[in-house]
Scaffold this active site. Structure first.
Site, PDB file in Angstrom:
ATOM      1  N   SER A 127      -3.031  -7.839   2.728  1.00 13.49           N
ATOM      2  CA  SER A 127      -3.303  -7.710   4.169  1.00 13.49           C
ATOM      3  C   SER A 127      -3.771  -9.049   4.733  1.00 13.49           C
ATOM      4  O   SER A 127      -3.385  -9.432   5.836  1.00 13.49           O
ATOM      5  CB  SER A 127      -4.390  -6.657   4.411  1.00 13.49           C
ATOM      6  N   HIS A 183       0.841  -1.203   0.000  1.00 12.82           N
ATOM      7  CA  HIS A 183       0.000   0.000   0.000  1.00 12.82           C
ATOM      8  C   HIS A 183       0.877   1.255   0.000  1.00 12.82           C
ATOM      9  O   HIS A 183       0.617   2.201  -0.738  1.00 12.82           O
ATOM     10  CB  HIS A 183      -0.884   0.053   1.253  1.00 12.82           C
ATOM     11  N   LYS A 211     -18.807  -5.321   7.822  1.00 14.56           N
ATOM     12  CA  LYS A 211     -17.595  -6.141   7.884  1.00 14.56           C
ATOM     13  C   LYS A 211     -16.992  -5.986   9.270  1.00 14.56           C
ATOM     14  O   LYS A 211     -17.029  -4.894   9.838  1.00 14.56           O
ATOM     15  CB  LYS A 211     -16.570  -5.618   6.867  1.00 14.56           C
ATOM     16  N   ARG A 244      -1.897  -5.959  -8.577  1.00 17.50           N
ATOM     17  CA  ARG A 244      -0.763  -6.826  -8.294  1.00 17.50           C
ATOM     18  C   ARG A 244      -0.584  -7.893  -9.358  1.00 17.50           C
ATOM     19  O   ARG A 244       0.507  -8.229  -9.756  1.00 17.50           O
ATOM     20  CB  ARG A 244      -0.956  -7.531  -6.939  1.00 17.50           C
TER      21      ARG A 244
HETATM   22  P1  ADP Z   1      -9.988  -3.473  -0.495  1.00 13.90           P
HETATM   23  O1  ADP Z   1     -10.773  -4.189   0.557  1.00 13.90           O
HETATM   24  O2  ADP Z   1     -10.647  -2.224  -0.996  1.00 13.90           O
HETATM   25  O3  ADP Z   1      -9.474  -4.335  -1.610  1.00 13.90           O
HETATM   26  P2  ADP Z   1      -7.250  -3.379   0.442  1.00 13.90           P
HETATM   27  O4  ADP Z   1      -6.711  -2.630   1.616  1.00 13.90           O
HETATM   28  O5  ADP Z   1      -7.097  -4.851   0.439  1.00 13.90           O
HETATM   29  O6  ADP Z   1      -8.753  -2.916   0.331  1.00 13.90           O
HETATM   30  O7  ADP Z   1      -6.586  -2.818  -0.903  1.00 13.90           O
HETATM   31  C1  ADP Z   1      -6.708  -1.474  -1.280  1.00 13.90           C
HETATM   32  C2  ADP Z   1      -6.090  -1.311  -2.664  1.00 13.90           C
HETATM   33  O8  ADP Z   1      -4.696  -1.572  -2.583  1.00 13.90           O
HETATM   34  C3  ADP Z   1      -6.620  -2.271  -3.723  1.00 13.90           C
HETATM   35  O9  ADP Z   1      -6.623  -1.603  -4.962  1.00 13.90           O
HETATM   36  C4  ADP Z   1      -5.616  -3.378  -3.741  1.00 13.90           C
HETATM   37  O10 ADP Z   1      -5.559  -4.013  -4.993  1.00 13.90           O
HETATM   38  C5  ADP Z   1      -4.337  -2.601  -3.475  1.00 13.90           C
HETATM   39  N1  ADP Z   1      -3.298  -3.418  -2.868  1.00 13.90           N
HETATM   40  C6  ADP Z   1      -3.397  -4.227  -1.798  1.00 13.90           C
HETATM   41  N2  ADP Z   1      -2.198  -4.822  -1.535  1.00 13.90           N
HETATM   42  C7  ADP Z   1      -1.340  -4.360  -2.481  1.00 13.90           C
HETATM   43  C8  ADP Z   1       0.034  -4.619  -2.801  1.00 13.90           C
HETATM   44  N3  ADP Z   1       0.749  -5.481  -2.120  1.00 13.90           N
HETATM   45  N4  ADP Z   1       0.556  -3.964  -3.852  1.00 13.90           N
HETATM   46  C9  ADP Z   1      -0.192  -3.122  -4.571  1.00 13.90           C
HETATM   47  N5  ADP Z   1      -1.472  -2.850  -4.355  1.00 13.90           N
HETATM   48  C10 ADP Z   1      -2.050  -3.462  -3.320  1.00 13.90           C
END
Ligand code: ADP
Length: 168
Positions: A129, A18, A42, A91
């Site tokens: 995450s 992130h 959630k 990703r």
């Molecule tokens: P959501 O529940 O909205 O998917 P996340 O916190 O999991 O929330 O992810 C937020 C954004 O960050 C999404 O666009 C996700 O694809 C991106 N993201 C999550 N992990 C990574 C990573 N390791 N590298 C790049 N982008 C990521």
């Protein structure tokens, strides 16, 4: 006019993937609002306050990066903030289908902003995450994958979990 982009997500917890996306986004936009979702349906691992505190600490002293929470429709929030774009991370191909669908549905709701997709450094392409939470739950180490304060918080939660198990 200042170009504002919204980076929405659960950030449960924030990972170095992130952070990488936020830094890349900052090269394109004047201001990034990291929007932590507060979804009452959630039950997150970390509370909204904890998730926001991790991000605020990570970006302390970084002008142009703000952390806020949002609930409800993303398109309404984007309009309220007068943002020109939404940032999402891509990703792998597996992210594409869902992100494509969401981006087009959001455009249907409000076509006055663009969804932009940024790719993280290769080191973070397998990072999520949920995987971090799972590894930590099983006692693995997550150093280098999350900011140090998140690593410490996960360790603390793990220990508390163990205590609960032993006293059960
Ligand atoms: P959501 O529940 O909205 O998917 P996340 O916190 O999991 O929330 O992810 C937020 C954004 O960050 C999404 O666009 C996700 O694809 C991106 N993201 C999550 N992990 C990574 C990573 N390791 N590298 C790049 N982008 C990521």
């Amino acid at each position: 006019m200042k170009k504002i982009a919204i980076y929405p997500g659960s950030f449960d917890p924030v990972t170095n993937g992130h952070l990488d996306i936020i830094h890349r986004g900052k090269r394109l936009f004047d201001e990034i609002i990291v929007a932590v979702s507060n979804n009452p349906h959630k039950s997150p691992f970390f509370s909204l306050e904890e998730r926001m505190a991790f991000l605020r600490k990570a970006f302390k002293g970084h002008p142009g990066i703000r952390v806020e929470s949002f609930s409800g429709l993303l398109t309404g929030y984007v309009q309220q903030k007068k943002a020109v774009a939404v940032i999402r991370g891509l990703r792998a191909v597996s992210d594409f289908e869902y992100e494509f669908q969401m981006a087009l549905m959001n455009r249907r709701q409000n076509n006055r902003f663009e969804t932009t997709f940024l790719m993280p450094d290769e080191r973070y392409t397998y990072l999520s995450s949920s995987l971090v939470r799972e590894i930590s739950r099983l006692g693995g180490h997550v150093r280098g994958l999350v900011p140090p304060m998140v690593e410490a918080a996960l360790r603390k939660r793990g220990r508390r979990g163990d205590q609960a198990l032993h006293s059960a």
